[in-house]
Design a protein around this motif. Sequence first.
Motif, PDB file in Angstrom:
ATOM      1  N   THR A 139      -0.987  -4.632   1.989  1.00  0.00           N
ATOM      2  CA  THR A 139      -2.227  -4.264   1.308  1.00  0.00           C
ATOM      3  C   THR A 139      -2.891  -3.149   2.100  1.00  0.00           C
ATOM      4  O   THR A 139      -2.792  -3.095   3.325  1.00  0.00           O
ATOM      5  CB  THR A 139      -3.192  -5.461   1.207  1.00  0.00           C
ATOM      6  N   THR A 140      -3.529  -2.260   1.389  1.00  0.00           N
ATOM      7  CA  THR A 140      -4.227  -1.141   2.020  1.00  0.00           C
ATOM      8  C   THR A 140      -5.687  -1.172   1.583  1.00  0.00           C
ATOM      9  O   THR A 140      -5.970  -1.128   0.384  1.00  0.00           O
ATOM     10  CB  THR A 140      -3.599   0.201   1.608  1.00  0.00           C
ATOM     11  N   PRO A 141      -6.619  -1.278   2.533  1.00  0.00           N
ATOM     12  CA  PRO A 141      -8.038  -1.297   2.145  1.00  0.00           C
ATOM     13  C   PRO A 141      -8.482   0.060   1.620  1.00  0.00           C
ATOM     14  O   PRO A 141      -8.101   1.103   2.144  1.00  0.00           O
ATOM     15  CB  PRO A 141      -8.753  -1.656   3.446  1.00  0.00           C
ATOM     16  N   LYS A 142      -9.277   0.017   0.564  1.00  0.00           N
ATOM     17  CA  LYS A 142      -9.819   1.249  -0.011  1.00  0.00           C
ATOM     18  C   LYS A 142     -11.279   1.370   0.393  1.00  0.00           C
ATOM     19  O   LYS A 142     -12.085   0.483   0.142  1.00  0.00           O
ATOM     20  CB  LYS A 142      -9.703   1.251  -1.535  1.00  0.00           C
ATOM     21  N   HIS A 143     -11.603   2.468   1.030  1.00  0.00           N
ATOM     22  CA  HIS A 143     -12.983   2.708   1.418  1.00  0.00           C
ATOM     23  C   HIS A 143     -13.783   3.209   0.220  1.00  0.00           C
ATOM     24  O   HIS A 143     -13.233   3.817  -0.718  1.00  0.00           O
ATOM     25  CB  HIS A 143     -13.043   3.705   2.566  1.00  0.00           C
ATOM     26  N   VAL A 144     -15.055   2.957   0.253  1.00  0.00           N
ATOM     27  CA  VAL A 144     -15.917   3.308  -0.868  1.00  0.00           C
ATOM     28  C   VAL A 144     -15.861   4.798  -1.178  1.00  0.00           C
ATOM     29  O   VAL A 144     -15.883   5.215  -2.339  1.00  0.00           O
ATOM     30  CB  VAL A 144     -17.374   2.883  -0.573  1.00  0.00           C
TER      31      VAL A 144
END
Length: 276
Positions: A217-222
């Motif tokens: 999983t890759t976190p998506k920044h705002v």
Amino acid sequence: MNYKTLLVHIDDSRRSSARVEIAVELAQRWDAHLIGLYVVCQDMFRPLFNEDESLRLAQAEAQAVERQRTARDAFLAAAERAGRSIEWRTPSGPALDAATLHARHADLLVLGQEDPKDPAAYIERNFVGNLVLGAGRPALVIPYAGAVRTLGENILIAWDGSREAARAMADALPLLKRARFVGVDIVQPAGQHAYVPEGIDVAAWLDAHGVRASFSTTPKHVSVGTGATLLNRVSDLHVDLLVMGAYGHSRTRERVFGGVTRTMLESMTVPVLMAH
């Protein structure tokens, strides 16, 4: 499962010959029949011409015929060198309608990203996106910038649980089975936790088809969109092919807000296999 019929879009752009070479190589991989579809921009709104303008029109039409002949000869020569079974098609009628009709009878389409600096790469507005949406066939879109040195050795699947993502993954199986590395990545909004069983189920489905895949999983920044996040992930993993669903949201929303598909069609850095 293999691709038995490939269709490559051919035009007068600078990258058309590179697209043909890729299509020929893929046809060799699967011993597939290759169709070269020559479709270029058409001006359907010509005004009435005086004698001088009519002469210029005749000259322009003669040049168009010569460009088509040059493209055909190059395609036939490339296919002959590879010993491929081929067809050359130059359909009449509106470009998108003609391309869509022929695309529906192919297992895989090989298309090119529009180059904003090459007028010959323009067919009509959002030609590739509309073709992917309307053809119902998977499309391998080749970027206009950079050389494609490898294709399908390191593959990343962009997974969001959608019908389109599932369709793209299934359509990419012939490529996935030949890959050295396959990863499944879920771009996760900041503050949310990944639904791990979903990723495990995807990996299990691939394993049942002889494809071993890792899951991440890759976190998506705002401040960074999903498309840009995926492109960063592609770079980090040295991926040479991205597999993704196309137009998972309504077309109205895609047109207004952009969307991942639009980001990829405008900013792709590696070939992208799309399916809707």
